[in-house]
Design a protein around this motif. Structure first.
Motif, PDB file in Angstrom:
ATOM      1  N   ASP A  19       0.865  -1.244  -0.014  1.00 47.36           N
ATOM      2  CA  ASP A  19       0.027  -0.070  -0.114  1.00 47.36           C
ATOM      3  C   ASP A  19       0.878   1.185  -0.106  1.00 47.36           C
ATOM      4  OD1 ASP A  19      -2.923  -1.173   0.186  1.00 47.36           O
ATOM      5  OD2 ASP A  19      -2.052  -2.043   2.085  1.00 47.36           O
TER       6      ASP A  19
ATOM      7  N   ARG B  56      -8.652  -2.406 -11.910  1.00 46.35           N
ATOM      8  CA  ARG B  56      -7.981  -2.612 -10.635  1.00 46.35           C
ATOM      9  C   ARG B  56      -8.864  -3.660  -9.804  1.00 46.35           C
ATOM     10  NH1 ARG B  56      -8.241   2.577  -7.465  1.00 46.35           N
ATOM     11  NH2 ARG B  56      -7.090   1.278  -6.119  1.00 46.35           N
ATOM     12  N   PHE B  57      -8.112  -4.515  -9.077  1.00 42.87           N
ATOM     13  CA  PHE B  57      -8.633  -5.222  -7.967  1.00 42.87           C
ATOM     14  C   PHE B  57      -8.490  -4.781  -6.562  1.00 42.87           C
ATOM     15  CE2 PHE B  57      -8.482  -7.873 -11.941  1.00 42.87           C
ATOM     16  CZ  PHE B  57      -9.888  -8.320 -11.833  1.00 42.87           C
ATOM     17  N   PRO B  58      -9.307  -4.888  -5.863  1.00 48.81           N
ATOM     18  CA  PRO B  58     -10.610  -5.486  -6.231  1.00 48.81           C
ATOM     19  C   PRO B  58     -11.305  -4.571  -6.825  1.00 48.81           C
ATOM     20  CG  PRO B  58     -10.333  -4.603  -3.826  1.00 48.81           C
ATOM     21  CD  PRO B  58      -8.972  -4.544  -4.379  1.00 48.81           C
TER      22      PRO B  58
ATOM     23  N   ARG C  75     -14.674  -2.735  -6.971  1.00 48.36           N
ATOM     24  CA  ARG C  75     -15.385  -2.498  -5.831  1.00 48.36           C
ATOM     25  C   ARG C  75     -16.707  -2.364  -6.540  1.00 48.36           C
ATOM     26  NH1 ARG C  75     -12.410  -0.018  -0.718  1.00 48.36           N
ATOM     27  NH2 ARG C  75     -10.111  -0.604  -1.505  1.00 48.36           N
TER      28      ARG C  75
ATOM     29  N   LEU D 297     -13.218  -3.785   3.928  1.00 48.21           N
ATOM     30  CA  LEU D 297     -11.868  -3.192   3.759  1.00 48.21           C
ATOM     31  C   LEU D 297     -11.866  -1.842   4.662  1.00 48.21           C
ATOM     32  CD1 LEU D 297     -10.626  -3.776   0.194  1.00 48.21           C
ATOM     33  CD2 LEU D 297      -9.429  -4.535   2.419  1.00 48.21           C
TER      34      LEU D 297
ATOM     35  N   PHE E   7     -12.256 -12.201  -2.421  1.00 48.49           N
ATOM     36  CA  PHE E   7     -11.272 -11.431  -3.384  1.00 48.49           C
ATOM     37  C   PHE E   7     -10.827 -12.351  -4.857  1.00 48.49           C
ATOM     38  CE2 PHE E   7      -9.353  -8.930   0.270  1.00 48.49           C
ATOM     39  CZ  PHE E   7      -9.626  -7.701  -0.271  1.00 48.49           C
TER      40      PHE E   7
ATOM     41  N   ARG F 156     -11.959 -11.570  -8.933  1.00 52.01           N
ATOM     42  CA  ARG F 156     -11.154 -11.899 -10.190  1.00 52.01           C
ATOM     43  C   ARG F 156     -12.059 -12.861 -11.217  1.00 52.01           C
ATOM     44  NH1 ARG F 156      -7.466 -10.438  -6.424  1.00 52.01           N
ATOM     45  NH2 ARG F 156      -7.271 -12.592  -5.456  1.00 52.01           N
TER      46      ARG F 156
ATOM     47  N   ARG G  96      -3.014  -4.556  -9.128  1.00 58.35           N
ATOM     48  CA  ARG G  96      -3.309  -5.436  -8.097  1.00 58.35           C
ATOM     49  C   ARG G  96      -4.004  -6.630  -8.841  1.00 58.35           C
ATOM     50  NH1 ARG G  96      -1.718  -4.503  -3.215  1.00 58.35           N
ATOM     51  NH2 ARG G  96      -1.818  -2.350  -2.240  1.00 58.35           N
ATOM     52  N   TYR G  97      -3.454  -7.778  -8.179  1.00 55.78           N
ATOM     53  CA  TYR G  97      -3.945  -9.057  -8.977  1.00 55.78           C
ATOM     54  C   TYR G  97      -3.829 -10.261  -8.025  1.00 55.78           C
ATOM     55  CZ  TYR G  97      -5.382 -12.132 -12.966  1.00 55.78           C
ATOM     56  OH  TYR G  97      -5.936 -13.077 -14.010  1.00 55.78           O
TER      57      TYR G  97
ATOM     58  N   SER H 108      -1.576  -9.803  -4.881  1.00 61.99           N
ATOM     59  CA  SER H 108      -2.089  -9.358  -3.699  1.00 61.99           C
ATOM     60  C   SER H 108      -2.981 -10.076  -2.901  1.00 61.99           C
ATOM     61  CB  SER H 108      -2.990  -8.024  -4.047  1.00 61.99           C
ATOM     62  OG  SER H 108      -2.197  -6.872  -4.423  1.00 61.99           O
ATOM     63  N   GLY H 109      -3.547 -11.052  -3.485  1.00 64.30           N
ATOM     64  CA  GLY H 109      -4.660 -11.920  -2.797  1.00 64.30           C
ATOM     65  C   GLY H 109      -3.902 -12.846  -2.159  1.00 64.30           C
TER      66      GLY H 109
ATOM     67  N   PHE I  78      -1.224 -10.694   0.937  1.00 63.95           N
ATOM     68  CA  PHE I  78      -2.330 -10.247   1.800  1.00 63.95           C
ATOM     69  C   PHE I  78      -2.776 -11.236   2.843  1.00 63.95           C
ATOM     70  CE2 PHE I  78      -2.203  -5.542   1.737  1.00 63.95           C
ATOM     71  CZ  PHE I  78      -1.528  -5.524   0.632  1.00 63.95           C
TER      72      PHE I  78
ATOM     73  N   GLU J 237      -7.665   2.038   5.933  1.00 58.15           N
ATOM     74  CA  GLU J 237      -8.377   0.937   5.632  1.00 58.15           C
ATOM     75  C   GLU J 237      -7.531  -0.059   6.355  1.00 58.15           C
ATOM     76  OE1 GLU J 237      -8.992   0.081   1.556  1.00 58.15           O
ATOM     77  OE2 GLU J 237     -10.951   0.849   1.580  1.00 58.15           O
ATOM     78  N   ARG J 238      -8.439  -1.371   6.321  1.00 60.36           N
ATOM     79  CA  ARG J 238      -7.762  -2.644   6.969  1.00 60.36           C
ATOM     80  C   ARG J 238      -6.509  -2.856   6.480  1.00 60.36           C
ATOM     81  NH1 ARG J 238     -11.104  -6.782   9.458  1.00 60.36           N
ATOM     82  NH2 ARG J 238     -12.957  -5.742   8.902  1.00 60.36           N
ATOM     83  N   TYR J 239      -5.548  -3.421   6.821  1.00 66.16           N
ATOM     84  CA  TYR J 239      -4.193  -3.755   6.451  1.00 66.16           C
ATOM     85  C   TYR J 239      -3.060  -2.727   6.141  1.00 66.16           C
ATOM     86  CZ  TYR J 239      -6.952  -7.777   4.342  1.00 66.16           C
ATOM     87  OH  TYR J 239      -7.719  -8.820   4.230  1.00 66.16           O
TER      88      TYR J 239
HETATM   89  N1  NYM Z   1      -6.169  -6.933  -1.265  1.00 63.44           N
HETATM   90  C1  NYM Z   1      -6.285  -6.769  -2.647  1.00 63.44           C
HETATM   91  C2  NYM Z   1      -6.358  -8.159  -0.715  1.00 63.44           C
HETATM   92  O1  NYM Z   1      -6.063  -8.336   0.470  1.00 63.44           O
HETATM   93  N2  NYM Z   1      -6.518  -9.033  -1.371  1.00 63.44           N
HETATM   94  C3  NYM Z   1      -6.872  -9.056  -2.842  1.00 63.44           C
HETATM   95  O2  NYM Z   1      -7.089 -10.051  -3.641  1.00 63.44           O
HETATM   96  C4  NYM Z   1      -6.464  -7.657  -3.556  1.00 63.44           C
HETATM   97  C5  NYM Z   1      -6.643  -7.643  -4.867  1.00 63.44           C
HETATM   98  O3  NYM Z   1      -7.031  -4.816  -0.469  1.00 63.44           O
HETATM   99  N3  NYM Z   1      -4.698  -3.076   1.118  1.00 63.44           N
HETATM  100  C6  NYM Z   1      -5.834  -5.682  -0.484  1.00 63.44           C
HETATM  101  C7  NYM Z   1      -4.753  -4.975  -0.364  1.00 63.44           C
HETATM  102  C8  NYM Z   1      -5.112  -3.526  -0.094  1.00 63.44           C
HETATM  103  C9  NYM Z   1      -6.673  -3.644  -0.287  1.00 63.44           C
HETATM  104  O4  NYM Z   1      -6.764  -2.162  -2.311  1.00 63.44           O
HETATM  105  C10 NYM Z   1      -7.355  -2.433  -1.263  1.00 63.44           C
HETATM  106  P1  NYM Z   1      -6.357  -0.830  -3.109  1.00 63.44           P
HETATM  107  O5  NYM Z   1      -5.525  -0.764  -4.050  1.00 63.44           O
HETATM  108  O6  NYM Z   1      -5.923   0.101  -1.761  1.00 63.44           O
HETATM  109  O7  NYM Z   1      -7.833  -0.470  -3.226  1.00 63.44           O
END
Ligand code: NYM
Length: 212
Positions: free
Chosen positions: A18, A44-46, A48, A60, A75, A79, A100-101, A104-105, A108, A151-153
């Motif tokens: 991030d 972009r993924f997710p 939304r 999130l 997630f 895709r 992201r693809y 990231s899944g 994370f 956001e979370r994470y």
């Molecule tokens: N994320 C993103 C996941 O945990 N799993 C996934 O498969 C994907 C595609 O979502 N912190 C997490 C990573 C980011 C969050 O992404 C949202 P963004 O790019 O900040 O919208």
């Protein structure tokens, strides 16, 4: 250029922690590709906007709680619901730049302690990127960049684990860019890598599936 029936577009994925600059760079890249006459789209993924994406977005932003396995599969489902559109766009000659693809899944979810092989399984059969570019930034530096959005994470200790997982997933085919370089430098390096990849795809490189 692009749109020719006999030449396909490239599937280009940007990955990174991030605040590494993926979103800015993927937008600039698409603008540059279009300026050069290529047909290109920013994904972009997710994603939304879909119904699954709305569940993810609410998770999130901490508006809802979900079991770690469940959100992982959502997630992935997000895709899968875009897979056929992705394939038809590529086959019609459009290059997709994807912020992201699957990486990231996996990076994370496994940072939460889920088994990495379990995390990879639902991604099997999704389209494999022609190019993965990793925007490399130390987690501490990313955290300094205007702070996280809440956001979370978006926490330093968690991002350190994610960074470690990206290293585990990283294959020799990934291209790595130092995300601490100037925006212009990153943009230039990225464009060069992508033009190279677009050319290879136009010359007939076949599409393949994960995890290849
Ligand atoms: N994320 C993103 C996941 O945990 N799993 C996934 O498969 C994907 C595609 O979502 N912190 C997490 C990573 C980011 C969050 O992404 C949202 P963004 O790019 O900040 O919208």
């Amino acid at each position: 250029r692009g749109g020719k029936e006999d030449s396909r577009g490239a599937l280009v994925v940007l990955e990174g922690l991030d605040r590494c600059g993926k979103t800015t760079q993927s937008a600039r890249l698409v603008t540059n590709l279009e300026r050069l006459g290529y047909s290109a789209e920013l994904w972009r993924f997710p994603d939304r906007t879909t119904s699954v994406g709305k569940i993810i977005s609410s998770y999130l932003s901490n508006e809802s709680q979900l079991d770690d396995h469940t959100i992982h599969l959502l997630f992935s489902a997000n895709r899968w619901e875009k897979r056929s559109l992705m394939e038809s766009k590529l086959k019609s000659g459009t290059t997709l730049v994807v912020d992201r693809y699957s990486y990231s899944g996996v990076a994370f979810s496994s940072a939460k302690g889920l088994d990495i092989e379990w995390c990879k399984a639902p991604e099997i059969g999704l389209l494999a990127p022609d190019l993965v570019v990793y925007l490399d930034i130390p987690p501490e530096k990313a955290a300094e960049r205007g702070g996280y959005g809440g956001e979370r994470y978006e926490q330093l200790e968690f991002q350190k684990k994610v960074g470690h997982n990206y290293q585990v997933l990283c294959s020799p085919t990934w291209k790595i860019i130092d995300a601490c370089s100037s925006m212009e430098d990153v943009e230039e390096q990225l464009q060069e890598m992508v033009l190279d990849c677009v050319k290879t795809c136009r010359e007939g490189k076949p599409l393949s599936c994960l995890w290849s």
